[in-house]
Design a protein around this motif. Structure first.
Motif, PDB file in Angstrom:
ATOM      1  N   SER A  10      -1.998  -8.070   5.662  1.00  0.00           N
ATOM      2  CA  SER A  10      -2.105  -9.144   6.662  1.00  0.00           C
ATOM      3  C   SER A  10      -2.841  -8.647   7.903  1.00  0.00           C
ATOM      4  N   ASN A  11      -4.128  -8.341   7.729  1.00  0.00           N
ATOM      5  CA  ASN A  11      -4.986  -7.941   8.842  1.00  0.00           C
ATOM      6  C   ASN A  11      -6.288  -8.724   8.745  1.00  0.00           C
ATOM      7  N   LEU A  12      -7.172  -8.536   9.693  1.00  0.00           N
ATOM      8  CA  LEU A  12      -8.387  -9.346   9.736  1.00  0.00           C
ATOM      9  C   LEU A  12      -9.253  -9.192   8.499  1.00  0.00           C
ATOM     10  N   GLY A  13      -9.262  -7.991   7.916  1.00  0.00           N
ATOM     11  CA  GLY A  13     -10.072  -7.776   6.730  1.00  0.00           C
ATOM     12  C   GLY A  13      -9.360  -8.108   5.437  1.00  0.00           C
ATOM     13  N   SER A  14      -8.039  -8.386   5.520  1.00  0.00           N
ATOM     14  CA  SER A  14      -7.210  -8.692   4.348  1.00  0.00           C
ATOM     15  C   SER A  14      -7.343  -7.625   3.263  1.00  0.00           C
ATOM     16  N   GLN A  15      -7.481  -6.361   3.684  1.00  0.00           N
ATOM     17  CA  GLN A  15      -7.608  -5.267   2.738  1.00  0.00           C
ATOM     18  C   GLN A  15      -6.378  -4.376   2.823  1.00  0.00           C
ATOM     19  N   VAL A  16      -5.946  -3.882   1.657  1.00  0.00           N
ATOM     20  CA  VAL A  16      -4.823  -2.955   1.634  1.00  0.00           C
ATOM     21  C   VAL A  16      -5.285  -1.618   2.201  1.00  0.00           C
ATOM     22  N   SER A  17      -4.548  -1.110   3.156  1.00  0.00           N
ATOM     23  CA  SER A  17      -4.878   0.172   3.764  1.00  0.00           C
ATOM     24  C   SER A  17      -3.612   1.017   3.811  1.00  0.00           C
ATOM     25  N   ASP A  18      -3.672   2.205   3.229  1.00  0.00           N
ATOM     26  CA  ASP A  18      -2.493   3.057   3.178  1.00  0.00           C
ATOM     27  C   ASP A  18      -2.138   3.591   4.568  1.00  0.00           C
ATOM     28  N   THR A  19      -0.892   4.020   4.711  1.00  0.00           N
ATOM     29  CA  THR A  19      -0.450   4.705   5.923  1.00  0.00           C
ATOM     30  C   THR A  19      -0.256   6.173   5.583  1.00  0.00           C
ATOM     31  N   MET A  20      -0.985   7.038   6.290  1.00  0.00           N
ATOM     32  CA  MET A  20      -0.968   8.471   6.008  1.00  0.00           C
ATOM     33  C   MET A  20      -0.467   9.216   7.245  1.00  0.00           C
ATOM     34  N   ILE A  21       0.617   9.965   7.077  1.00  0.00           N
ATOM     35  CA  ILE A  21       1.181  10.766   8.164  1.00  0.00           C
ATOM     36  C   ILE A  21       1.177  12.218   7.696  1.00  0.00           C
ATOM     37  N   GLY A  22       0.564  13.084   8.491  1.00  0.00           N
ATOM     38  CA  GLY A  22       0.384  14.475   8.084  1.00  0.00           C
ATOM     39  C   GLY A  22       1.636  15.318   8.209  1.00  0.00           C
ATOM     40  N   GLY A  79       0.845  -1.186   0.000  1.00  0.00           N
ATOM     41  CA  GLY A  79       0.000   0.000   0.000  1.00  0.00           C
ATOM     42  C   GLY A  79       0.881   1.236   0.000  1.00  0.00           C
ATOM     43  N   ARG A  80       0.275   2.393  -0.057  1.00  0.00           N
ATOM     44  CA  ARG A  80       1.017   3.644  -0.154  1.00  0.00           C
ATOM     45  C   ARG A  80       1.334   4.202   1.234  1.00  0.00           C
ATOM     46  N   ILE A  81       2.512   4.808   1.366  1.00  0.00           N
ATOM     47  CA  ILE A  81       2.898   5.534   2.578  1.00  0.00           C
ATOM     48  C   ILE A  81       3.110   6.991   2.192  1.00  0.00           C
ATOM     49  N   THR A  82       2.399   7.900   2.866  1.00  0.00           N
ATOM     50  CA  THR A  82       2.527   9.330   2.598  1.00  0.00           C
ATOM     51  C   THR A  82       2.956  10.040   3.876  1.00  0.00           C
ATOM     52  N   VAL A  83       4.005  10.845   3.763  1.00  0.00           N
ATOM     53  CA  VAL A  83       4.519  11.615   4.903  1.00  0.00           C
ATOM     54  C   VAL A  83       4.498  13.085   4.517  1.00  0.00           C
ATOM     55  N   GLY A  84       3.864  13.919   5.342  1.00  0.00           N
ATOM     56  CA  GLY A  84       3.721  15.337   5.037  1.00  0.00           C
ATOM     57  C   GLY A  84       4.980  16.148   5.292  1.00  0.00           C
ATOM     58  N   SER A  85       4.902  17.433   4.988  1.00  0.00           N
ATOM     59  CA  SER A  85       6.053  18.327   5.137  1.00  0.00           C
ATOM     60  C   SER A  85       6.382  18.583   6.609  1.00  0.00           C
ATOM     61  N   HIS A  86       7.676  18.768   6.878  1.00  0.00           N
ATOM     62  CA  HIS A  86       8.189  19.111   8.210  1.00  0.00           C
ATOM     63  C   HIS A  86       7.889  18.040   9.263  1.00  0.00           C
ATOM     64  N   THR A  87       7.658  16.825   8.814  1.00  0.00           N
ATOM     65  CA  THR A  87       7.402  15.711   9.738  1.00  0.00           C
ATOM     66  C   THR A  87       8.689  14.937   9.970  1.00  0.00           C
ATOM     67  N   ASN A  88       8.905  14.466  11.191  1.00  0.00           N
ATOM     68  CA  ASN A  88      10.111  13.700  11.498  1.00  0.00           C
ATOM     69  C   ASN A  88       9.762  12.299  11.984  1.00  0.00           C
ATOM     70  N   LEU A  89      10.443  11.319  11.400  1.00  0.00           N
ATOM     71  CA  LEU A  89      10.338   9.919  11.821  1.00  0.00           C
ATOM     72  C   LEU A  89      11.668   9.571  12.474  1.00  0.00           C
ATOM     73  N   GLN A  90      11.663   9.449  13.790  1.00  0.00           N
ATOM     74  CA  GLN A  90      12.917   9.333  14.525  1.00  0.00           C
ATOM     75  C   GLN A  90      13.503   7.924  14.454  1.00  0.00           C
ATOM     76  N   ASP A  91      14.746   7.808  14.926  1.00  0.00           N
ATOM     77  CA  ASP A  91      15.576   6.618  14.760  1.00  0.00           C
ATOM     78  C   ASP A  91      14.845   5.315  15.080  1.00  0.00           C
ATOM     79  N   GLY A  92      14.977   4.335  14.165  1.00  0.00           N
ATOM     80  CA  GLY A  92      14.451   2.996  14.411  1.00  0.00           C
ATOM     81  C   GLY A  92      12.983   2.812  14.136  1.00  0.00           C
ATOM     82  N   THR A  93      12.310   3.830  13.611  1.00  0.00           N
ATOM     83  CA  THR A  93      10.873   3.721  13.329  1.00  0.00           C
ATOM     84  C   THR A  93      10.624   2.839  12.108  1.00  0.00           C
ATOM     85  N   VAL A  94       9.569   2.038  12.178  1.00  0.00           N
ATOM     86  CA  VAL A  94       9.175   1.173  11.054  1.00  0.00           C
ATOM     87  C   VAL A  94       7.763   1.560  10.628  1.00  0.00           C
ATOM     88  N   VAL A  95       7.602   1.849   9.328  1.00  0.00           N
ATOM     89  CA  VAL A  95       6.300   2.239   8.787  1.00  0.00           C
ATOM     90  C   VAL A  95       5.987   1.319   7.611  1.00  0.00           C
TER      91      VAL A  95
END
Length: 216
Positions: A108-120, A87-103
């Motif tokens: 592989s979820n109960l609904g077996s549906q693709v769901s994007d990860t959106m970070i503002g 699925g798609r991962i979107t990260v907005g402006s001026h956002t920080n993902l600090q050391d060791g973060t996994v996105v």
């Protein structure tokens, strides 16, 4: 057509590396053998290519893979992995993902549906956090060592305390502090905490700019 072109280019690069190794073996003890490190901070996944806006800092030991979009002056710190394979991962402006973060975004979820990860925008994600098919709105903060599971919505200006596990399909309302395992409402944000969240995003944005200039 694009897939065939991608595979052809891949084999050309692999052939070049194989020829270099063969040349070193033929030269024997006179060869200068330079260790080749295959790690790439930004990597295509077949035809899926990451998109980076201007002045984005991606640390040398981080990995941004596949269908990932990073906004202006976003920062992906050391040891982070952003894997946009299902699925798609979107990260907005001026956002920080600090050391060791996994996105990641996963089926592989109960609904077996693709769901994007959106970070503002103007979001702080603390060290060693895991984000999985969730939505983190603008100006929010997720404390270190937290796990945000599929379908979670963290609304604008909310704070998830360090070490929390937010269960699937939970909504963390704007202006609230949630924490624990499973995460629950603790209280409303105080004015000084709102100010800290804003300053934290600003400080990491400035630090990311310094690292960006040093690693060019």
């Amino acid at each position: 057509m694009s897939w065939l072109l991608y595979r052809a280019a891949f084999w050309v690069r692999e052939t070049g590396q194989a020829l270099d190794r063969l040349g070193c073996r033929l030269q024997g003890s006179n060869a200068f053998s330079e260790e080749f490190v295959r790690h790439r901070t930004v990597m295509n996944l077949a035809t899926q290519q990451p998109s980076l806006a201007s002045e984005v800092f991606v640390a040398p030991s981080a990995a941004v893979i596949g269908n990932v979009s990073l906004g202006h002056k976003a920062s992906v710190w050391y040891g982070c992995v952003l894997k946009g394979d299902e699925g798609r991962i979107t990260v907005g402006s001026h956002t920080n993902l600090q050391d060791g973060t996994v996105v990641r975004s996963a089926t592989s979820n109960l609904g077996s549906q693709v769901s994007d990860t959106m970070i503002g925008s103007n979001v702080t994600i603390g060290h060693n956090t895991t984000l999985r098919s969730c939505s983190i709105a603008d100006a929010s903060l997720v404390g270190m060592d937290s796990t945000i599971l599929e379908g979670v919505q963290v609304e604008s200006g909310a704070l998830v305390a360090a070490g929390s596990v937010v269960q699937p399909h939970t909504t963390v309302p704007a202006g609230q502090v949630w924490g624990g395992n499973p995460a629950r409402y603790i209280r409303d944000l105080k004015p000084n905490e709102k100010s800290f969240m804003h300053k934290s995003a600003e400080a990491y944005c400035a630090l990311g700019s310094d690292h960006f200039k040093s690693n060019r």
